[in-house]
Design a protein around this motif. Structure first.
Motif, PDB file in Angstrom:
ATOM      1  N   PRO A   1      40.124  71.474  15.014  1.00 15.93           N
ATOM      2  CA  PRO A   1      41.225  72.033  14.205  1.00 15.93           C
ATOM      3  C   PRO A   1      42.564  71.340  14.410  1.00 15.93           C
ATOM      4  O   PRO A   1      43.392  71.322  13.490  1.00 15.93           O
ATOM      5  CB  PRO A   1      41.282  73.498  14.685  1.00 15.93           C
ATOM      6  N   TYR A   2      42.802  70.762  15.579  1.00 15.16           N
ATOM      7  CA  TYR A   2      44.084  70.103  15.803  1.00 15.16           C
ATOM      8  C   TYR A   2      44.143  68.712  15.181  1.00 15.16           C
ATOM      9  O   TYR A   2      45.148  68.009  15.317  1.00 15.16           O
ATOM     10  CB  TYR A   2      44.397  70.033  17.300  1.00 15.16           C
ATOM     11  N   SER A   3      43.080  68.335  14.471  1.00 16.31           N
ATOM     12  CA  SER A   3      43.093  67.111  13.677  1.00 16.31           C
ATOM     13  C   SER A   3      43.461  67.387  12.223  1.00 16.31           C
ATOM     14  O   SER A   3      43.452  66.476  11.398  1.00 16.31           O
ATOM     15  CB  SER A   3      41.724  66.428  13.741  1.00 16.31           C
TER      16      SER A   3
ATOM     17  N   ARG B   1      51.561  63.900   8.618  1.00 14.72           N
ATOM     18  CA  ARG B   1      51.090  65.229   8.218  1.00 14.72           C
ATOM     19  C   ARG B   1      50.370  65.922   9.368  1.00 14.72           C
ATOM     20  O   ARG B   1      50.510  67.143   9.552  1.00 14.72           O
ATOM     21  CB  ARG B   1      50.191  65.105   6.996  1.00 14.72           C
ATOM     22  N   ARG B   2      49.598  65.170  10.158  1.00 13.76           N
ATOM     23  CA  ARG B   2      48.941  65.769  11.320  1.00 13.76           C
ATOM     24  C   ARG B   2      49.977  66.284  12.313  1.00 13.76           C
ATOM     25  O   ARG B   2      49.847  67.384  12.858  1.00 13.76           O
ATOM     26  CB  ARG B   2      48.034  64.752  12.015  1.00 13.76           C
ATOM     27  N   LEU B   3      51.017  65.497  12.549  1.00 14.95           N
ATOM     28  CA  LEU B   3      52.053  65.894  13.497  1.00 14.95           C
ATOM     29  C   LEU B   3      52.794  67.134  13.000  1.00 14.95           C
ATOM     30  O   LEU B   3      53.053  68.067  13.784  1.00 14.95           O
ATOM     31  CB  LEU B   3      53.032  64.738  13.702  1.00 14.95           C
ATOM     32  N   ALA B   4      53.125  67.169  11.711  1.00 20.59           N
ATOM     33  CA  ALA B   4      53.831  68.324  11.152  1.00 20.59           C
ATOM     34  C   ALA B   4      52.968  69.580  11.227  1.00 20.59           C
ATOM     35  O   ALA B   4      53.454  70.669  11.574  1.00 20.59           O
ATOM     36  CB  ALA B   4      54.233  68.032   9.709  1.00 20.59           C
ATOM     37  N   THR B   5      51.685  69.436  10.901  1.00 19.69           N
ATOM     38  CA  THR B   5      50.769  70.581  10.968  1.00 19.69           C
ATOM     39  C   THR B   5      50.637  71.088  12.392  1.00 19.69           C
ATOM     40  O   THR B   5      50.671  72.301  12.650  1.00 19.69           O
ATOM     41  CB  THR B   5      49.385  70.187  10.417  1.00 19.69           C
TER      42      THR B   5
END
Length: 475
Positions: A271-273, A362-366
């Protein structure tokens, strides 16, 4: 009973395997579901003896609802409504009665109603999970998605199956119906289950509990002891802990199911991806996300009735998702928080961005949104969450608290760094990674490291009594 306990590993589980396969050898597969039912009730009896009759009675009730819906076609809507009212009513009473009394006691006292003699309602272990499983059965029978089961023993075994009884994953009846009567046990599946279970045990005891020690210490600090670095350390430690802890339980539950011939659906997928909140909820606690999607969001209209209705549906679903986790305003706020960001994603059209475009950003923002959400989830009340956010986003520097410094030895630091690799895993692939690799060399290496290095390490930690209970046991 906790999976990561000496009693479960060296007493209950060996006896359960011997009992199940012993009767299997002697009597074939005729009584295997009865054997699993007895074992599951014994498992529950050890953990919550006062609620064993509640589990049995509620199971018989929903079995009867399914049979009545099959026999009385014209009235099956009323039987479904009765099932919903009873199940959700009991869930609301056990989970939220104490909360409502605490929140309204002051107002009622001013009206002359004294609640000082209120006796706290005890929470049946696993009620959130087995209630949703039973509701998946009655709803699917009503919809015609599955036939009602004829055997009360088989249905009772489905509800109480001990690998996933206490903390999921939520196994829907239609996903497992074929396996109840015609599953095939094999040594290959048994070995795969043992590996999966042991992997989950190591993930829990070695990694999740290490992260948990950091999170517990930091979230218990006074506001004057928090600075920016320590607050972020606590937020990231809890982010790692809750994922490793709950995914470890899911690994153990899936592995235990394999020992007895069952194949449960996966509950996590890195999920953290995720590259968006929508993507995150496709990967996190998948069984719960799908339950809310199929039994609440879509029946409410989903995204088929215009943008405004879609936003309302998302908000309601995630408010209820937050409240499902427990009777605390922080859970409700956490649910509203995720609902808000899902609505923002739709309004801004972020869900339509091609998958590979700006992927890293986008991964970092999420991840940032998710981490902040976990801070709300972990705090005891909204005031603590506000103070924690103040420390996170106001640049301050203080001496590191002694309690935190005492944890930062070489072993804990290396384990935290290894746990943090979950934040940078590629989005493709499954959580169990090399466990699924069928190449003989890789499989043999995984087995040797797991059984000869990690498992003895786990046993040593467990013998010392320093492990923590699973986070989701309280839900």
């Amino acid at each position: 009973m906790v999976f990561s306990s000496i009693f479960f590993l060296f007493a209950f589980l060996p006896l359960a395997i011997l009992g199940y396969y012993g009767q299997y050898v002697l009597l074939g597969n005729r009584l295997r579901n009865l054997a699993l039912l007895i074992l599951s009730y014994l498992f529950y009896l050890f953990g919550a003896p006062g609620f064993i009759l509640f589990l049995a009675g509620s199971t018989v009730f929903d079995y009867a609802m399914g049979r009545l819906m099959d026999r009385c076609e014209r009235r099956k809507r009323w039987w479904l409504i009765l099932s919903l009212l009873v199940n959700l009513g009991l869930l609301a009473w056990f989970k939220y009665a104490n909360f409502m009394v605490a929140e309204t006691a002051g107002y009622l006292a001013r009206m002359g109603i004294d609640l000082s003699g209120w006796e706290a309602v005890a929470l049946p272990v696993g009620i959130s999970f087995f209630t949703f499983q039973k509701l998946s059965y009655t709803i699917d029978v009503y919809r015609g998605r599955c036939r009602p089961i004829a055997s009360l023993i088989d249905f009772s075994m489905y509800v109480a199956l001990f690998p996933q009884l206490v903390a999921g994953p939520i196994v829907r009846f239609r996903d497992i119906y074929g396996q109840i009567g015609s599953r095939v046990e094999s040594w290959t599946l048994f070995y795969a289950g043992a590996v999966r279970f042991c992997w989950g045990l190591c993930k829990k005891v070695i990694l999740a509990d290490t992260c948990g020690r950091f999170a517990d210490v930091i979230f218990s600090l006074s506001p004057g002891e928090l600075d920016t670095a320590v607050a972020w350390m606590g937020a990231l430690a809890y982010t790692l802990q809750i994922y490793l802890d709950f995914s470890a339980y899911s690994d153990m539950a899936i592995g235990l199911g394999m020992l007895f011939g069952f194949r449960f659906l996966e509950n996590f997928n890195r999920p953290y991806s995720a590259v968006s909140l929508t993507d995150f909820w496709r990967r996190w606690h998948i069984s719960l996300s799908r339950w809310f999607r199929d039994y609440l969001y879509i029946p409410m209209g989903g995204n088929r009735k215009g943008a405004a209705r879609t936003y309302l549906n998302l908000t309601v679903v995630f408010l209820l998702c937050g409240f499902w986790h427990g009777a605390n305003w922080t859970f409700v706020i956490w649910g509203a928080y995720h609902g808000l960001f899902l609505v923002i994603e739709r309004i801004m059209g972020l869900r339509r961005i091609p998958e590979n475009r700006l992927r890293g950003l986008r991964r970092l923002a999420t991840l940032l949104v998710v981490v902040c959400g976990w801070v709300i989830f972990r705090c005891d009340d909204p005031g603590q969450a506000a103070r924690f956010f103040t420390a996170m986003f106001t640049l301050t520097a203080r001496d590191m608290p002694a309690a935190v410094a005492g944890l930062m030895d070489l072993k804990n630091t290396l384990l935290m760094l290894f746990a943090a690799t979950t934040l940078i895993l590629p989005s493709s692939g499954q959580d169990d990674g090399p466990l699924l690799d069928t190449r003989p060399f890789v499989a043999a290496t995984v087995g040797i490291v797991l059984f000869m290095v990690l498992l003895p390490w786990c046993m040593a930690i467990m013998a010392s009594g320093s492990q923590n209970p699973f986070i989701y046991y309280r839900f």
